[in-house]
Every structure is written in structure tokens, then in C-alpha cells.
Design a protein around this motif. Structure first.
Motif: not given
Length: 354
Positions: A20-25, A27-31, A180-194
Motif C-alpha cells: 500500500g502506498s496511501s498517505s495514511a500508510m 505515515a505508518v511506514y515512516r513511524l 504506550n511509549v510510541v503509539p502507532i495507529v493502523i488505519p482501517p482499509l476503508r480509510m485507505r481505499r487506494e
């Protein structure tokens, strides 16, 4: 058909097993890359099926512990007694079935990483024991008095808001802050439809090779249905449906008849769709309309948007229930008197059962 994954859209080097290359993901990759270089605890948040274990694995593989053990355990799959034995180990005779000494998962993860999935399912009593091993890096096997020290990184995951669990008294606040030192929120699929098309391609390739079958084309109507669907089960649900399509396919094209009725919007309540209406899209549209026609008093905007969403939802549910209040109330999760009041407020007319 080969998976065409746009890795260049993701900042930095690729992460194994993640698509996946969506903007939402991005951010996850970067963190994920940033936190992997440390030894800090990580807390992953995400709905079931979003890929929390994949992110945990990626953190381990990108860390300086990558050549050491990566140990997984689902805390929600075991009773408290079994979980304690699994994590900390036990000595022979400590309980009925303890016929020999056993090494626990924390001990097995020494110098590596331990992944505690569904951490929210643990009891308050057990959380005290977890807090000690996370904070002091030591524990005793069940039935033993010898203290064992370990050096392992802890990654935990939850499909619920742990802070809400803390507020409700079901989760210890001190353990929350240790995890919870570093939280990572993984978006649901409906939020990264691309990301849906490359995921479809990947799973069709994977299961096609596994079953010695190939689907090389996707009918536009099938692709539209897959991209419009709400995906309550997220990537895991998409994976399931692509395996199903490969098994059922007679040709080399993915068509709508290979998809389950839920994807086609035929009234499964769990999906968040009612007769093809995607509630997320509905809410988004109503919010945009509400903002564009916002009254001078901005404090009334929230109430206006909520009322419009609720009215449209009730309308759609009534239609799907043939205008019968009892059925509609059940689907909405409210009692019939509440529904009747709302119908009067919104000017609806509907027939009563019986």
C-alpha cells in the motif's frame, strides 16, 4: 499477473510484507522505521484484520534485534492461568498438568522481541505481573521462586482504545503508560481505499499460484464493488474473499458473481451498508453539506450534522425493513418507542407490525 506495488510513493526503503502506498500508510511506514531503531515499547492500535502483527514483525525485522527471536502470543486466546504459564513458564508439579519444566515466551524472547496481541483482554490481576516484567525485566516461573532476568523488547497491540479501557477501570493506567511509549495507529482499509487494488492483485497472485489457477483481469463492476465496500474485517476479509474468488473461478476474470453478497451491498448489518449505502460516505457527504451551509452560530454545526446523518440513516433502515418499525428499531439498536419519537421528530410515516 504480477503485483505492481508502488514502492517509490513510500518514503524511505520498502518495508517487508507491507502493501500500500496511501498517505495514511506512508505515515505508518515512516513511524515504523523511526521506532524500529530504538528499544522502546510500542503500542499498536487498529481494528481486527488491519495488519498489526505485520507491523510488529516489520519493527522487529528493521531493528538491531532482527537476528534474534521474535515471539508472538495472542493474549485473548488463552485463559488467565494458561496465559501466565505461556508467558512466564512453569516448573514441574506447579499445577496438575505441569509434568515437566517449561520455558515461557518472555524467556524465549531474550535478546529479541515479544509481541503481545489483544493486550486489552488481560485481567487487572494479570496486568500487575505484566507491569513488573516490562518495567523491571524480571519474573519467576509459575511455581518457582528463582528470579529470571530478560532483555526483550515489548510490542503490544489492541483493537480497542486502551485509554477508554483505563477510564472504564478495565486496564491499569501505569501499565498503559509503560506500553504506550510510541503509539502507532493502523488505519482501517476503508480509510485507505487506494490500497485496495494492489492488495487485490497481491492476493490473487498468491492464491492463484497456490491453487495453480490464474485471474488476470478484474471486471470494472467487481472492482467498483470491492472499492465501495465498507470492509469491517479489513485486509484479512479482503484476503479471504480473494482466496474464495480463486477457488470458485472458472475463467481468468474476477466478476461480481465470485464475490459474496455482503460485498455487493445486499443488507448485511455488520458491514455498515444498507441497500448499497456506505454510511461512511453518507456521513462524509452530510458533513461537507453541513459545513458549506453552516449557520452563523458555529456551535450549532455539530447538532445539525448529527441530525442529518441520523435522519438519513433512519430513512435507509426503514426502507430496508419495508417500513416496519419493529424490524427497523432492532437494526438500529434502539427500542421502538425511541424510534417512534424520532420518526415523529423527522416527519416520517411507517406502518406498525401486526
Amino acid at each position: 499477473m504480477s503485483a505492481n506495488i508502488n514502492k517509490t510513493a513510500v518514503l524511505g526503503p520498502p518495508i517487508p510484507s507491507l502493501i500500500g502506498s496511501s498517505s495514511a500508510m506512508e505515515a505508518v511506514y515512516r513511524l515504523t522505521r523511526k521506532v524500529a531503531a530504538t528499544n522502546s515499547s510500542v503500542l499498536l492500535f487498529g481494528e481486527a484484520g488491519t495488519g498489526k502483527e505485520l507491523i510488529a514483525t516489520a519493527i522487529h525485522q528493521l531493528s538491531n534485534r532482527k537476528d534474534n527471536p521474535f515471539i508472538r502470543i495472542n493474549c485473548g486466546a488463552l485463559s488467565e492461568t494458561l496465559l501466565e504459564s505461556e508467558l512466564f513458564g512453569h516448573v514441574k508439579g506447579s499445577f496438575t498438568d505441569a509434568v515437566k519444566n517449561r520455558t515461557g515466551r518472555f524467556e524465549a524472547a531474550h535478546t529479541g522481541t515479544i509481541f503481545l496481541d489483544e493486550i486489552n483482554s488481560t485481567s487487572l490481576l494479570f496486568q500487575v505481573k505484566l507491569l513488573r516484567v516490562i518495567q523491571q525485566r524480571e519474573f519467576e516461573r509459575v511455581g518457582d521462586t528463582n528470579t529470571i532476568r530478560v532483555d526483550c523488547r515489548v510490542i503490544a497491540a489492541s483493537n480497542k482504545s486502551l485509554w477508554d479501557e483505563v477510564d472504564s477501570g478495565r486496564f491499569r493506567e501505569d501499565l498503559y503508560w509503560r506500553l504506550n511509549v510510541v503509539p502507532i495507529v493502523i488505519p482501517p482499509l476503508r480509510m485507505r481505499r487506494e490500497d485496495i487494488p494492489p492488495l487485490i492483485t497481491y492476493f490473487l497472485d498468491y492464491y492463484g499460484e497456490e491453487n495453480e489457477k490464474q485471474i488476470s483481469r478484474i471486471h470494472p463492476q467487481a472492482m467498483q464493488a470491492l472499492q465501495d465496500y465498507h470492509w469491517p474485517g479489513n485486509v484479512r476479509e479482503l484476503q479471504n474473499y480473494m482466496e474464495r474468488a480463486i477457488v470458485l473461478a472458472d475463467g481468468d476474470e474476477l466478476t461480481t458473481d465470485l464475490l459474496p453478497d455482503t460485498v455487493l451491498g445486499k443488507g448485511d448489518r455488520r458491514t455498515g451498508r444498507i441497500r448499497g449505502v456506505d454510511l461512511e460516505t453518507l456521513i462524509s457527504e452530510v458533513v461537507q453539506q453541513g459545513v458549506s451551509t453552516a449557520p452563523a452560530d458555529e456551535t450549532k454545526l455539530h447538532e445539525k450534522v448529527v441530525n442529518r446523518v441520523e435522519r438519513e440513516l433512519i430513512f435507509q433502515v426503514l426502507q430496508s425493513c419495508n417500513n416496519v418499525q419493529t424490524k427497523a428499531a432492532t437494526r438500529l439498536g434502539i427500542n421502538r418507542n425511541t424510534l417512534r419519537t424520532k420518526l415523529q421528530d423527522y416527519g416520517f410515516e411507517s406502518k406498525e407490525e401486526g
